[in-house]
Scaffold this motif. Structure first.
Motif, PDB file in Angstrom:
ATOM      1  N   GLY A 196      38.270 121.182  24.275  1.00 15.95           N
ATOM      2  CA  GLY A 196      36.835 120.946  24.438  1.00 15.95           C
ATOM      3  C   GLY A 196      36.080 122.117  23.858  1.00 15.95           C
ATOM      4  O   GLY A 196      36.662 123.135  23.491  1.00 15.95           O
ATOM      5  N   ILE A 197      34.773 121.977  23.757  1.00 18.39           N
ATOM      6  CA  ILE A 197      33.954 123.043  23.180  1.00 18.39           C
ATOM      7  C   ILE A 197      33.806 124.164  24.210  1.00 18.39           C
ATOM      8  O   ILE A 197      33.453 123.924  25.358  1.00 18.39           O
ATOM      9  N   ASP A 198      34.113 125.400  23.800  1.00 21.00           N
ATOM     10  CA  ASP A 198      33.879 126.548  24.692  1.00 21.00           C
ATOM     11  C   ASP A 198      33.318 127.701  23.867  1.00 21.00           C
ATOM     12  O   ASP A 198      33.499 127.768  22.650  1.00 21.00           O
ATOM     13  N   ALA A 223      37.501 110.042  14.252  1.00 16.41           N
ATOM     14  CA  ALA A 223      36.562 108.916  14.262  1.00 16.41           C
ATOM     15  C   ALA A 223      36.750 108.011  15.469  1.00 16.41           C
ATOM     16  O   ALA A 223      35.857 107.240  15.820  1.00 16.41           O
ATOM     17  N   MET A 224      37.909 108.092  16.122  1.00 16.35           N
ATOM     18  CA  MET A 224      38.175 107.224  17.271  1.00 16.35           C
ATOM     19  C   MET A 224      37.557 107.755  18.570  1.00 16.35           C
ATOM     20  O   MET A 224      37.637 107.107  19.600  1.00 16.35           O
ATOM     21  N   ASP A 228      31.670 110.899  21.686  1.00 19.37           N
ATOM     22  CA  ASP A 228      32.143 112.279  21.844  1.00 19.37           C
ATOM     23  C   ASP A 228      32.243 112.971  20.492  1.00 19.37           C
ATOM     24  O   ASP A 228      31.975 114.170  20.373  1.00 19.37           O
ATOM     25  N   ALA A 229      32.647 112.223  19.478  1.00 20.01           N
ATOM     26  CA  ALA A 229      32.771 112.779  18.130  1.00 20.01           C
ATOM     27  C   ALA A 229      31.406 113.240  17.624  1.00 20.01           C
ATOM     28  O   ALA A 229      31.270 114.316  17.021  1.00 20.01           O
ATOM     29  N   ALA A 258      31.049 106.459  15.240  1.00 15.95           N
ATOM     30  CA  ALA A 258      31.019 107.870  14.843  1.00 15.95           C
ATOM     31  C   ALA A 258      30.772 108.003  13.350  1.00 15.95           C
ATOM     32  O   ALA A 258      29.977 108.848  12.903  1.00 15.95           O
ATOM     33  N   ALA A 259      31.432 107.171  12.575  1.00 18.29           N
ATOM     34  CA  ALA A 259      31.296 107.232  11.118  1.00 18.29           C
ATOM     35  C   ALA A 259      29.870 106.943  10.686  1.00 18.29           C
ATOM     36  O   ALA A 259      29.376 107.498   9.702  1.00 18.29           O
TER      37      ALA A 259
END
Length: 460
Positions: A196-198, A223-224, A228-229, A258-259
């Motif tokens: 995850g982002i930290d 892309a899946m 969240d992407a 996402a794409a």
């Protein structure tokens, strides 16, 4: 990936084309259908709002309302708006700098970053004739460095070794010096990902960026992941001066939102899309071609490029020469044709680039069955002796039983293959004699060939 969205939009496009006259009522209905299709595909809500507003403004303009074919004009507006949404012009890598041109890869763990490093390295080597060096600055994940060493070997690019006890910035500086001293054109730097982002991760990659001053900073995103992407891409773009995005796993069964959202949310162009695990599974992203595919118009240009890149021209020339000499089409040739199809990425890869009306009712299950049938056919031919492949007429009952046992199939599968081969052989004889019209008539009558007039298992 865009199956569901593409099917819905293709139906809407077909309805739009049939409209002899556009009114605010039927235009609003079509826009509502498009809005629902995009939202169900997981496209970000702000992106959908902007897209619908853009289409509506142009759809109710005089240019469309006064058009001789207003439905066609509206399709054109949707098509152009979709191209704008996902990127506008094709954006390739900008490597115009003093060697080595440095590419910094960023992204979360599991997005396919390391594999993408190998794919881009291979693409640069084969398509841009660049001498590429890759290095891993991921000192946290077990075996990350060894994974990149393996990927580099498979991709045919040079690998700069690093150790888990080194600082990422020290590894990066050493790799740049090595690249300069050994005349590498491009250095691709793989960085550590997190689940995850930290803040620590962002600080580290920002420091790496400041140290390297790369010409390209690419964000690799799965892309899946759906929304969240998009959120992850936004967070990275706020921390790093990204130059582009690489969408991985575009062949997954996600809805595709996402794409369609990532360019609008980040303002950064999608430069590559990755499909599959193979290192050849990387394509330059062409917004216009992707828009065609999403609207069910196919991508014939990509199909031709795929054929040019993967067809064995030497084998094709040999087969043509064989025909010219009067030699017959045997099971070795039949096997070679199946292998060529697999080199092109298989049936599903070919079909997804076809226009919707050509794809017809072929489902993913049909494609899977067809691929299995092709593998089974290969197995049966491989169970034959060289003499049997060269002279299929030798294959009688006892030989059929032996071949079936060797291939692990029932005898009727061997009979089916021989029947398919026999019909293909008759077509090739027509080609040998130059009778194109006769050949076309023969092909129309080949109900049994490859599962009933199409490829194996497709039922036509």
């Amino acid at each position: 990936m865009f199956d569901s969205l593409s099917q819905r939009l293709a139906r809407i496009v077909k309805t739009m084309r049939g409209e002899a006259r556009l009114t605010e009522t039927n235009t609003q209905e079509m826009l509502r259908e498009i809005r629902i299709a995009l939202l169900e595909a997981d496209v970000a809500l702000p992106v959908v709002r902007d897209f619908i507003a853009q289409v509506k403004e142009k759809a109710l303009g005089q240019e469309v309302l006064q058009s001789l074919s207003p439905g066609q004009a509206l399709v054109g507006i949707v098509h152009n708006a979709l191209i704008d949404l996902i990127g506008g012009e094709t954006a390739e890598l900008d490597l115009a700098s003093k060697p080595p041109a440095i590419i910094l890869m960023a992204g979360l763990q599991g997005a396919g970053k390391t594999t993408t490093v190998g794919k881009i390295g291979k693409w640069l080597t084969e398509n841009r004739r660049k001498k590429v060096l890759v290095v891993s600055c991921d000192v946290y994940r077990p075996a990350a460095i060894e994974q990149l060493r393996t990927v580099a070997g498979q991709a045919g690019v040079d690998f700069f070794p690093s150790q888990p006890d080194q600082k990422p910035t020290d590894i990066a500086r050493a790799a740049v010096e090595w690249a300069k001293n050994h005349y590498h054109d491009v250095l691709i730097v793989d960085t550590a990902g997190r689940l995850g982002i930290d803040q620590a991760m962002m600080d580290e990659i920002r420091l790496l960026h400041d140290t390297l001053n790369p010409v390209e900073t690419l964000f690799v995103v799965d892309a899946m992941q759906g929304q969240d992407a998009v959120n992850t891409a936004k967070a990275f773009s706020e921390t790093l001066p990204l130059t582009g995005v690489v969408l991985t796993k575009l062949d997954g069964d996600s809805r595709g939102g996402a794409a369609l959202s990532v360019k609008a949310i980040t303002g950064k162009p999608i430069k590559f899309v990755g499909v599959g695990e193979k290192l050849t599974g990387l394509d330059v992203f062409h917004p216009d071609r992707m828009a065609n595919r999403i609207l069910g118009m196919g991508d014939i240009v990509a199909l031709v490029e795929q054929a040019q890149a993967n067809v064995d021209h030497e084998a094709a020339a040999e087969l043509a020469s064989k025909f010219k000499s009067g030699a017959g089409f045997d099971l070795n040739d039949f096997l070679a044709q199946i292998s060529q199809m697999k080199k092109l990425g298989g049936l599903s890869s070919l079909m997804e680039k076809m226009p919707a009306e050509i794809q017809g009712k072929a489902t993913a299950q049909d494609m899977d069955k067809a691929e299995r049938d092709m593998r089974r056919m290969q197995g049966i031919i491989h169970a034959m002796t060289p003499a049997e492949r060269h002279k299929p007429e030798l294959i009688k009952a006892a030989r059929k039983r032996r071949i079936a046992t060797g291939a692990g199939v029932a005898v009727h599968e061997v009979n089916r293959l021989l029947n398919q081969f026999s019909q293909m052989q008759s077509v090739m004889k027509k080609m040998q004699k130059g009778g194109l019209a006769k050949m076309m008539r023969a092909m129309k009558g080949m109900k049994g060939l490859m599962g009933g007039g199409g490829m194996p298992g497709m039922g036509g």
